[in-house]
Design a protein around this motif. Structure first.
Motif, PDB file in Angstrom:
ATOM      1  N   ALA A 141     131.569  -5.262   6.440  1.00 41.84           N
ATOM      2  CA  ALA A 141     130.571  -4.185   6.431  1.00 41.84           C
ATOM      3  C   ALA A 141     131.175  -2.987   5.701  1.00 41.84           C
ATOM      4  O   ALA A 141     131.775  -2.106   6.313  1.00 41.84           O
ATOM      5  CB  ALA A 141     130.181  -3.808   7.849  1.00 41.84           C
ATOM      6  N   HIS A 142     131.036  -2.969   4.387  1.00 40.52           N
ATOM      7  CA  HIS A 142     131.605  -1.856   3.619  1.00 40.52           C
ATOM      8  C   HIS A 142     130.704  -0.621   3.633  1.00 40.52           C
ATOM      9  O   HIS A 142     131.125   0.455   3.222  1.00 40.52           O
ATOM     10  CB  HIS A 142     131.899  -2.286   2.181  1.00 40.52           C
ATOM     11  CG  HIS A 142     133.062  -3.220   2.073  1.00 40.52           C
ATOM     12  ND1 HIS A 142     134.370  -2.797   2.208  1.00 40.52           N
ATOM     13  CD2 HIS A 142     133.117  -4.571   1.897  1.00 40.52           C
ATOM     14  CE1 HIS A 142     135.184  -3.838   2.075  1.00 40.52           C
ATOM     15  NE2 HIS A 142     134.452  -4.922   1.896  1.00 40.52           N
ATOM     16  N   VAL A 143     129.450  -0.800   4.057  1.00 40.90           N
ATOM     17  CA  VAL A 143     128.581   0.353   4.307  1.00 40.90           C
ATOM     18  C   VAL A 143     128.446   0.463   5.818  1.00 40.90           C
ATOM     19  O   VAL A 143     127.667  -0.241   6.434  1.00 40.90           O
ATOM     20  CB  VAL A 143     127.193   0.189   3.650  1.00 40.90           C
ATOM     21  CG1 VAL A 143     126.341   1.434   3.880  1.00 40.90           C
ATOM     22  CG2 VAL A 143     127.336  -0.065   2.148  1.00 40.90           C
ATOM     23  N   THR A 153     136.897   1.638  10.172  1.00 41.31           N
ATOM     24  CA  THR A 153     136.231   0.407  10.629  1.00 41.31           C
ATOM     25  C   THR A 153     136.821  -0.885  10.078  1.00 41.31           C
ATOM     26  O   THR A 153     136.608  -1.938  10.645  1.00 41.31           O
ATOM     27  CB  THR A 153     134.733   0.419  10.252  1.00 41.31           C
ATOM     28  OG1 THR A 153     134.606   0.616   8.851  1.00 41.31           O
ATOM     29  CG2 THR A 153     133.990   1.508  11.012  1.00 41.31           C
ATOM     30  N   HIS A 154     137.505  -0.849   8.933  1.00 40.13           N
ATOM     31  CA  HIS A 154     138.109  -2.112   8.456  1.00 40.13           C
ATOM     32  C   HIS A 154     139.521  -1.854   7.960  1.00 40.13           C
ATOM     33  O   HIS A 154     139.875  -0.758   7.556  1.00 40.13           O
ATOM     34  CB  HIS A 154     137.222  -2.833   7.439  1.00 40.13           C
ATOM     35  CG  HIS A 154     137.187  -2.262   6.047  1.00 40.13           C
ATOM     36  ND1 HIS A 154     138.302  -2.171   5.230  1.00 40.13           N
ATOM     37  CD2 HIS A 154     136.146  -1.783   5.305  1.00 40.13           C
ATOM     38  CE1 HIS A 154     137.934  -1.665   4.061  1.00 40.13           C
ATOM     39  NE2 HIS A 154     136.636  -1.399   4.094  1.00 40.13           N
ATOM     40  N   GLU A 155     140.308  -2.937   8.002  1.00 40.63           N
ATOM     41  CA  GLU A 155     141.713  -2.811   7.605  1.00 40.63           C
ATOM     42  C   GLU A 155     141.882  -3.009   6.114  1.00 40.63           C
ATOM     43  O   GLU A 155     141.109  -3.730   5.481  1.00 40.63           O
ATOM     44  CB  GLU A 155     142.548  -3.872   8.336  1.00 40.63           C
ATOM     45  CG  GLU A 155     143.059  -3.383   9.657  1.00 40.63           C
ATOM     46  CD  GLU A 155     144.214  -4.218  10.185  1.00 40.63           C
ATOM     47  OE1 GLU A 155     144.528  -5.281   9.611  1.00 40.63           O
ATOM     48  OE2 GLU A 155     144.794  -3.787  11.187  1.00 40.63           O
ATOM     49  N   ASN A 175     137.812   4.061   6.838  1.00 43.65           N
ATOM     50  CA  ASN A 175     136.352   4.033   6.884  1.00 43.65           C
ATOM     51  C   ASN A 175     135.834   3.362   5.607  1.00 43.65           C
ATOM     52  O   ASN A 175     136.603   3.067   4.685  1.00 43.65           O
ATOM     53  CB  ASN A 175     135.785   5.436   7.092  1.00 43.65           C
ATOM     54  CG  ASN A 175     136.172   6.407   5.990  1.00 43.65           C
ATOM     55  OD1 ASN A 175     136.639   6.008   4.918  1.00 43.65           O
ATOM     56  ND2 ASN A 175     136.006   7.683   6.239  1.00 43.65           N
ATOM     57  N   SER A 176     134.547   3.146   5.542  1.00 43.14           N
ATOM     58  CA  SER A 176     134.015   2.397   4.402  1.00 43.14           C
ATOM     59  C   SER A 176     132.566   2.784   4.186  1.00 43.14           C
ATOM     60  O   SER A 176     131.725   2.624   5.076  1.00 43.14           O
ATOM     61  CB  SER A 176     134.118   0.887   4.691  1.00 43.14           C
ATOM     62  OG  SER A 176     133.971   0.149   3.491  1.00 43.14           O
ATOM     63  N   TYR A 177     132.288   3.290   2.993  1.00 39.93           N
ATOM     64  CA  TYR A 177     130.922   3.704   2.684  1.00 39.93           C
ATOM     65  C   TYR A 177     130.685   3.515   1.198  1.00 39.93           C
ATOM     66  O   TYR A 177     130.591   4.466   0.434  1.00 39.93           O
ATOM     67  CB  TYR A 177     130.711   5.162   3.113  1.00 39.93           C
ATOM     68  CG  TYR A 177     129.254   5.552   3.237  1.00 39.93           C
ATOM     69  CD1 TYR A 177     128.457   5.011   4.237  1.00 39.93           C
ATOM     70  CD2 TYR A 177     128.680   6.442   2.347  1.00 39.93           C
ATOM     71  CE1 TYR A 177     127.124   5.353   4.350  1.00 39.93           C
ATOM     72  CE2 TYR A 177     127.342   6.794   2.453  1.00 39.93           C
ATOM     73  CZ  TYR A 177     126.570   6.249   3.462  1.00 39.93           C
ATOM     74  OH  TYR A 177     125.239   6.586   3.566  1.00 39.93           O
ATOM     75  N   HIS A 178     130.638   2.244   0.802  1.00 39.71           N
ATOM     76  CA  HIS A 178     130.422   1.937  -0.622  1.00 39.71           C
ATOM     77  C   HIS A 178     129.630   0.646  -0.727  1.00 39.71           C
ATOM     78  O   HIS A 178     129.930  -0.317  -0.050  1.00 39.71           O
ATOM     79  CB  HIS A 178     131.767   1.812  -1.359  1.00 39.71           C
ATOM     80  CG  HIS A 178     132.739   0.824  -0.778  1.00 39.71           C
ATOM     81  ND1 HIS A 178     133.005  -0.381  -1.372  1.00 39.71           N
ATOM     82  CD2 HIS A 178     133.499   0.855   0.348  1.00 39.71           C
ATOM     83  CE1 HIS A 178     133.904  -1.035  -0.653  1.00 39.71           C
ATOM     84  NE2 HIS A 178     134.218  -0.327   0.405  1.00 39.71           N
ATOM     85  N   HIS A 179     128.618   0.657  -1.598  1.00 30.93           N
ATOM     86  CA  HIS A 179     127.815  -0.560  -1.784  1.00 30.93           C
ATOM     87  C   HIS A 179     128.214  -1.279  -3.061  1.00 30.93           C
ATOM     88  O   HIS A 179     127.664  -2.328  -3.373  1.00 30.93           O
ATOM     89  CB  HIS A 179     126.305  -0.227  -1.773  1.00 30.93           C
ATOM     90  CG  HIS A 179     125.790   0.229  -3.105  1.00 30.93           C
ATOM     91  ND1 HIS A 179     125.070  -0.596  -3.947  1.00 30.93           N
ATOM     92  CD2 HIS A 179     125.927   1.408  -3.767  1.00 30.93           C
ATOM     93  CE1 HIS A 179     124.765   0.068  -5.063  1.00 30.93           C
ATOM     94  NE2 HIS A 179     125.274   1.284  -4.975  1.00 30.93           N
ATOM     95  N   VAL A 200     138.547  -4.513  -3.616  1.00 30.01           N
ATOM     96  CA  VAL A 200     139.536  -3.551  -4.107  1.00 30.01           C
ATOM     97  C   VAL A 200     139.337  -2.233  -3.364  1.00 30.01           C
ATOM     98  O   VAL A 200     138.242  -1.670  -3.369  1.00 30.01           O
ATOM     99  CB  VAL A 200     139.364  -3.329  -5.630  1.00 30.01           C
ATOM    100  CG1 VAL A 200     140.258  -2.188  -6.114  1.00 30.01           C
ATOM    101  CG2 VAL A 200     139.655  -4.617  -6.380  1.00 30.01           C
ATOM    102  N   GLU A 201     140.385  -1.740  -2.725  1.00 33.78           N
ATOM    103  CA  GLU A 201     140.275  -0.484  -1.975  1.00 33.78           C
ATOM    104  C   GLU A 201     141.126   0.630  -2.571  1.00 33.78           C
ATOM    105  O   GLU A 201     141.005   1.776  -2.164  1.00 33.78           O
ATOM    106  CB  GLU A 201     140.634  -0.714  -0.501  1.00 33.78           C
ATOM    107  CG  GLU A 201     139.603  -1.579   0.253  1.00 33.78           C
ATOM    108  CD  GLU A 201     138.356  -0.803   0.746  1.00 33.78           C
ATOM    109  OE1 GLU A 201     138.442   0.442   0.855  1.00 33.78           O
ATOM    110  OE2 GLU A 201     137.327  -1.451   1.016  1.00 33.78           O
ATOM    111  N   ALA A 202     141.986   0.307  -3.542  1.00 35.65           N
ATOM    112  CA  ALA A 202     142.731   1.368  -4.244  1.00 35.65           C
ATOM    113  C   ALA A 202     143.239   0.837  -5.574  1.00 35.65           C
ATOM    114  O   ALA A 202     143.572  -0.349  -5.697  1.00 35.65           O
ATOM    115  CB  ALA A 202     143.891   1.879  -3.401  1.00 35.65           C
TER     116      ALA A 202
END
Ligand SMILES: [Mn+2]
Length: 241
Positions: A141-143, A153-155, A175-179, A200-202
């Protein structure tokens, strides 16, 4: 000398319910201002302007920080718009691309958050997955709406020998807020953090003499409750050079 963190601003038009007039505001989420200030830096909001102003704006600052917001125009990575593409703001893309080029010319470091990271990737030849639903492997759940963005919310797993590894443990919750997600990585960058589904987170890299760090999560929302997110701002202010 206090380090000046230039935060590229966004614009929003809204109707004032009191007089029914329409107003357009130049702004950045206040949490960026607070995060930089709490870290001992001086936040300077750079209002969206003309590409010709990029030199004068970058002259003023020590670090360029690109904030979140609209999707990056897919024409910038040679794709047609998918039906699930979100809002675009071409003028903002153009201005921020000019800020990026000028920061590199002046050998100043650049950090990007969410859209900021995505624009950095696109600026140097990378591409985006226009909506997470287009990649069935991205199942997290990235949003995280309606979960508050102050909650992690996610590792993610951080690569050793990265900028992030200088202030984050090997695994950390964000946290995660990207679609959308970064698809092909632009040649100057490497992926330095991924979510457990592979998103990809960074991304990080050095272009000419400019250090570049982009994160997909929102440390400006998380820092009030997650000490690791305050570390992001402390790193930008004290050590990112
Ligand atoms: Mn995420």
């Amino acid at each position: 000398m206090i380090r000046k963190i230039g935060i590229a601003g966004n614009e929003r038009t809204a109707v004032n319910p009191e007089d029914q007039n329409e107003y357009t505001f130049s702004y950045t989420p206040k949490e960026f201002v607070e995060g930089v200030t709490k870290a001992g830096g001086l936040p300077i909001i750079l209002p969206l302007g003309q590409p010709e102003q990029a030199k004068d704006y970058i002259d003023l600052i020590d670090v360029l920080l690109l904030a979140g917001g609209q999707d990056v125009d897919p024409s910038l990575y040679d794709q047609d718009p998918h039906e699930k593409l979100g809002d675009l703001f071409k003028q903002r893309d153009t201005f921020e691309l000019a800020l990026i080029q000028e920061a590199i010319r002046q050998k100043k470091p650049i950090a990007g958050v969410c859209r900021g990271m995505q624009l950095l990737n696109v600026a140097f030849g990378g591409t985006m997955i226009q909506d997470l639903s287009l990649d069935p492997s991205l199942t997290l759940a990235h949003v995280q709406s309606p979960v508050p963005l102050t909650k992690a919310t996610h590792e993610i797993t951080i690569e050793p020998n990265s900028y992030l590894a200088e202030f984050l443990p090997e695994t950390v919750a964000v946290n995660s807020y990207h679609h959308q997600a970064v698809d092909q990585i632009a040649p100057p960058f490497t992926v330095t953090a991924r979510a457990t589904d592979g998103a990809v987170e960074a991304i990080e890299g050095v272009i000419d003499s400019s250090c570049i760090l982009g994160v997909q999560w929102h440390p400006e929302q998380g820092f009030k409750t997650n000490p690791t997110d305050q570390e992001f701002f402390t790193y930008l202010v004290e050590r990112f050079n």
